[in-house]
Design a protein around this motif. Structure first.
Motif, PDB file in Angstrom:
ATOM      1  N   LEU A 210       0.853  -1.189   0.000  1.00 42.82           N
ATOM      2  CA  LEU A 210       0.000   0.000   0.000  1.00 42.82           C
ATOM      3  C   LEU A 210       0.886   1.235   0.000  1.00 42.82           C
ATOM      4  N   CYS A 211       0.709   2.109  -0.976  1.00 43.14           N
ATOM      5  CA  CYS A 211       1.561   3.286  -1.059  1.00 43.14           C
ATOM      6  C   CYS A 211       0.802   4.455  -1.684  1.00 43.14           C
ATOM      7  N   ASP A 212       1.402   5.630  -1.576  1.00 43.39           N
ATOM      8  CA  ASP A 212       0.792   6.833  -2.112  1.00 43.39           C
ATOM      9  C   ASP A 212       0.879   6.862  -3.631  1.00 43.39           C
ATOM     10  N   CYS A 213       0.334   7.932  -4.182  1.00 43.75           N
ATOM     11  CA  CYS A 213       0.305   8.066  -5.631  1.00 43.75           C
ATOM     12  C   CYS A 213       1.544   8.771  -6.184  1.00 43.75           C
ATOM     13  N   GLY A 214       2.262   9.498  -5.334  1.00 43.61           N
ATOM     14  CA  GLY A 214       3.412  10.253  -5.803  1.00 43.61           C
ATOM     15  C   GLY A 214       4.669   9.908  -5.040  1.00 43.61           C
ATOM     16  N   GLY A 215       5.723  10.674  -5.299  1.00 43.47           N
ATOM     17  CA  GLY A 215       6.982  10.456  -4.611  1.00 43.47           C
ATOM     18  C   GLY A 215       7.804   9.343  -5.223  1.00 43.47           C
ATOM     19  N   SER A 216       8.729   8.814  -4.436  1.00 48.57           N
ATOM     20  CA  SER A 216       9.636   7.786  -4.941  1.00 48.57           C
ATOM     21  C   SER A 216       8.927   6.488  -5.257  1.00 48.57           C
ATOM     22  N   ASN A 217       7.750   6.251  -4.644  1.00 46.08           N
ATOM     23  CA  ASN A 217       6.969   5.046  -4.933  1.00 46.08           C
ATOM     24  C   ASN A 217       5.675   5.388  -5.677  1.00 46.08           C
ATOM     25  N   GLY A 218       5.726   6.415  -6.513  1.00 42.56           N
ATOM     26  CA  GLY A 218       4.542   6.896  -7.205  1.00 42.56           C
ATOM     27  C   GLY A 218       4.081   5.981  -8.321  1.00 42.56           C
ATOM     28  N   ARG A 219       2.860   6.210  -8.754  1.00 45.29           N
ATOM     29  CA  ARG A 219       2.264   5.346  -9.778  1.00 45.29           C
ATOM     30  C   ARG A 219       2.904   5.553 -11.148  1.00 45.29           C
ATOM     31  N   ARG A 220       3.549   6.703 -11.372  1.00 42.05           N
ATOM     32  CA  ARG A 220       4.169   6.979 -12.667  1.00 42.05           C
ATOM     33  C   ARG A 220       5.662   6.707 -12.670  1.00 42.05           C
ATOM     34  N   GLN A 221       6.191   6.169 -11.587  1.00 40.43           N
ATOM     35  CA  GLN A 221       7.621   5.900 -11.484  1.00 40.43           C
ATOM     36  C   GLN A 221       7.923   4.511 -12.055  1.00 40.43           C
ATOM     37  N   TYR A 222       8.379   4.454 -13.306  1.00 34.24           N
ATOM     38  CA  TYR A 222       8.709   3.158 -13.888  1.00 34.24           C
ATOM     39  C   TYR A 222      10.002   2.601 -13.320  1.00 34.24           C
ATOM     40  N   ARG A 223      10.844   3.471 -12.785  1.00 33.09           N
ATOM     41  CA  ARG A 223      12.026   2.971 -12.083  1.00 33.09           C
ATOM     42  C   ARG A 223      11.597   2.190 -10.838  1.00 33.09           C
ATOM     43  N   PHE A 224      10.549   2.651 -10.171  1.00 34.93           N
ATOM     44  CA  PHE A 224      10.016   1.945  -9.009  1.00 34.93           C
ATOM     45  C   PHE A 224       9.470   0.583  -9.421  1.00 34.93           C
ATOM     46  N   LYS A 225       8.781   0.528 -10.547  1.00 32.49           N
ATOM     47  CA  LYS A 225       8.242  -0.752 -11.018  1.00 32.49           C
ATOM     48  C   LYS A 225       9.375  -1.719 -11.369  1.00 32.49           C
ATOM     49  N   GLU A 226      10.439  -1.199 -11.976  1.00 28.65           N
ATOM     50  CA  GLU A 226      11.572  -2.063 -12.314  1.00 28.65           C
ATOM     51  C   GLU A 226      12.245  -2.611 -11.064  1.00 28.65           C
ATOM     52  N   GLU A 227      12.442  -1.740 -10.070  1.00 31.23           N
ATOM     53  CA  GLU A 227      13.046  -2.195  -8.815  1.00 31.23           C
ATOM     54  C   GLU A 227      12.141  -3.187  -8.099  1.00 31.23           C
ATOM     55  N   LEU A 228      10.821  -3.013  -8.213  1.00 27.52           N
ATOM     56  CA  LEU A 228       9.890  -3.951  -7.593  1.00 27.52           C
ATOM     57  C   LEU A 228      10.011  -5.342  -8.202  1.00 27.52           C
ATOM     58  N   CYS A 229      10.193  -5.410  -9.512  1.00 25.85           N
ATOM     59  CA  CYS A 229      10.345  -6.709 -10.168  1.00 25.85           C
ATOM     60  C   CYS A 229      11.589  -7.428  -9.662  1.00 25.85           C
ATOM     61  N   CYS A 230      12.685  -6.695  -9.521  1.00 23.94           N
ATOM     62  CA  CYS A 230      13.899  -7.306  -8.968  1.00 23.94           C
ATOM     63  C   CYS A 230      13.695  -7.712  -7.518  1.00 23.94           C
ATOM     64  N   LEU A 231      12.944  -6.903  -6.770  1.00 24.33           N
ATOM     65  CA  LEU A 231      12.668  -7.227  -5.378  1.00 24.33           C
ATOM     66  C   LEU A 231      11.812  -8.481  -5.266  1.00 24.33           C
ATOM     67  N   ALA A 232      10.804  -8.604  -6.124  1.00 23.93           N
ATOM     68  CA  ALA A 232       9.952  -9.804  -6.113  1.00 23.93           C
ATOM     69  C   ALA A 232      10.761 -11.056  -6.431  1.00 23.93           C
ATOM     70  N   ARG A 233      11.709 -10.940  -7.353  1.00 26.26           N
ATOM     71  CA  ARG A 233      12.567 -12.086  -7.684  1.00 26.26           C
ATOM     72  C   ARG A 233      13.411 -12.496  -6.481  1.00 26.26           C
ATOM     73  N   ASP A 234      13.978 -11.515  -5.767  1.00 25.52           N
ATOM     74  CA  ASP A 234      14.810 -11.836  -4.615  1.00 25.52           C
ATOM     75  C   ASP A 234      13.990 -12.390  -3.454  1.00 25.52           C
ATOM     76  N   MET A 235      12.761 -11.895  -3.274  1.00 23.57           N
ATOM     77  CA  MET A 235      11.899 -12.370  -2.195  1.00 23.57           C
ATOM     78  C   MET A 235      11.166 -13.655  -2.566  1.00 23.57           C
ATOM     79  N   ARG A 236      11.128 -13.961  -3.861  1.00 24.51           N
ATOM     80  CA  ARG A 236      10.457 -15.149  -4.383  1.00 24.51           C
ATOM     81  C   ARG A 236       8.973 -15.170  -4.005  1.00 24.51           C
ATOM     82  N   CYS A 237       8.341 -14.011  -4.184  1.00 25.21           N
ATOM     83  CA  CYS A 237       6.893 -13.900  -4.009  1.00 25.21           C
ATOM     84  C   CYS A 237       6.392 -12.719  -4.837  1.00 25.21           C
TER      85      CYS A 237
END
Length: 336
Positions: A210-237
């Motif tokens: 659960l996160c806000d719409c702006g900032g470093s974890n904003g909905r338009r931050q594709y860098r955040f989405k890319e980092e999330l994919c790597c994070l999901a791979r490392d967490m294996r979930c």
């Protein structure tokens, strides 16, 4: 003692509004002229003039009125009271605001029923490191002296990023310096997983973020989405993300269930070093059992990093059919 009859009246001075019949209309006219009013309701009267100023102007008009008597007229006879404006109107008129809130409520209920992690994340207000003033009072036997101006450099700014587990009422504050970036956000989530989350949710197939719409974890931050994919791979979930609508950041659970208590733990503390901030943040606790772990980042984060071209061309993010700009999933299987 003889009791008064039904037709007998008590003695004493008459109220000013009765002794001077024209006084009350004059007060109403004065309030009407100087009212700040309400932009949405013309029936609401609101003035910021001191009562003493109003009484002085009435005296100039020939009325015998003092500050205390005028205060009784305003508060008792006219029904006014001292109030301040309340921030309860949404600044952004998002079309599907209520629908997104109901969707988040259903998601949380589903995750809680399966005992899967629900993580609320956000960046807390930046703090200043050094001999600078920090609001609040403390019990002391001497005067605490700090600098009279807050002239700070970039390396004196502390960026506290928080991750709060709504199920277990515990969280992690990741204390970094530099810029508030998407890398910082995902590193904070990873450190929460390593220190708190993995021992309780090691077999959970997915995590709700659960996160806000702006900032470093904003909905338009594709860098955040890319980092999330790597994070999901490392967490294996899988990491399922649900953004709160624009202008609704105060409804993020971390704001009123962890950040407010962290601010209380830091009140009146002179944060001379980042270690002092870590120590006092780690002491945060409540009667309901809130536990906060503080950790200092091992790197300084630089702004300006963008999503890679390969990620943008082969975006593995799965966007939901319902409000895809706010709801999507980073799957760890797609990163293998």
């Amino acid at each position: 003692m003889r009791q008064l009859g039904a037709s007998e009246k008590k003695g004493g001075r008459k109220p000013a509004s009765i002794a001077q019949p024209d006084l009350l209309p004059a007060v109403e006219a004065l309030i009407e002229r100087d009212t700040a009013g309400s932009p949405v309701d013309a029936n609401i009267r609101w003035t910021n003039r001191p009562v003493a100023d109003l009484a002085e102007e009435l005296q100039d008009q020939g009325f015998l009125i003092g500050v205390d008597a005028l205060r009784r007229i305003l508060f008792e006879e006219m029904g006014l009271s001292r109030r301040q404006a309340f921030k309860d109107e949404a600044a952004c008129a998002y079309e599907y605001r209520d629908e997104q809130f109901r969707y988040i409520a259903r998601l949380r209920a589903e995750y809680e029923r399966h005992e899967w992690p629900v993580l609320s994340v956000d960046t807390k207000k930046k703090e200043i490191l050094g001999n600078f003033y920090h609001p609040g009072r403390a019990i002391t036997d001497g005067r605490v002296r700090v600098q009279d101006h807050d002239f700070v450099t970039s390396d004196q700014r502390l960026v506290p990023y928080g991750a709060y587990d709504t199920l277990r009422n515990e969280g992690l504050m990741y204390l970094a310096q530099g810029a508030d970036t998407s890398e910082l956000a995902c590193d904070a989530i990873w450190r929460w997983w390593q220190r708190l989350g993995r021992r309780h949710y090691w077999c959970a197939p997915r995590l709700l973020l659960l996160c806000d719409c702006g900032g470093s974890n904003g909905r338009r931050q594709y860098r955040f989405k890319e980092e999330l994919c790597c994070l999901a791979r490392d967490m294996r979930c899988d990491i399922q993300v649900a953004h709160y609508p624009p202008g609704c950041s105060k409804y993020n659970p971390i704001e009123h269930r962890m950040f407010c208590h962290v601010s209380r733990a830091l009140q009146a503390v002179v944060l001379k070093t980042i270690e002092v901030a870590k120590d006092f943040i780690g002491r945060t606790k409540t009667t309901t059992g809130l536990r906060v772990v503080a950790e200092i980042a091992r790197r300084t984060y630089q702004k300006g990093l963008k999503a890679t071209r390969d990620f943008l061309d082969n975006n593995p993010i799965r966007f939901n059919a319902f409000l895809p700009e706010l709801n999507y999933t980073a799957s760890w299987v797609s990163m293998l």
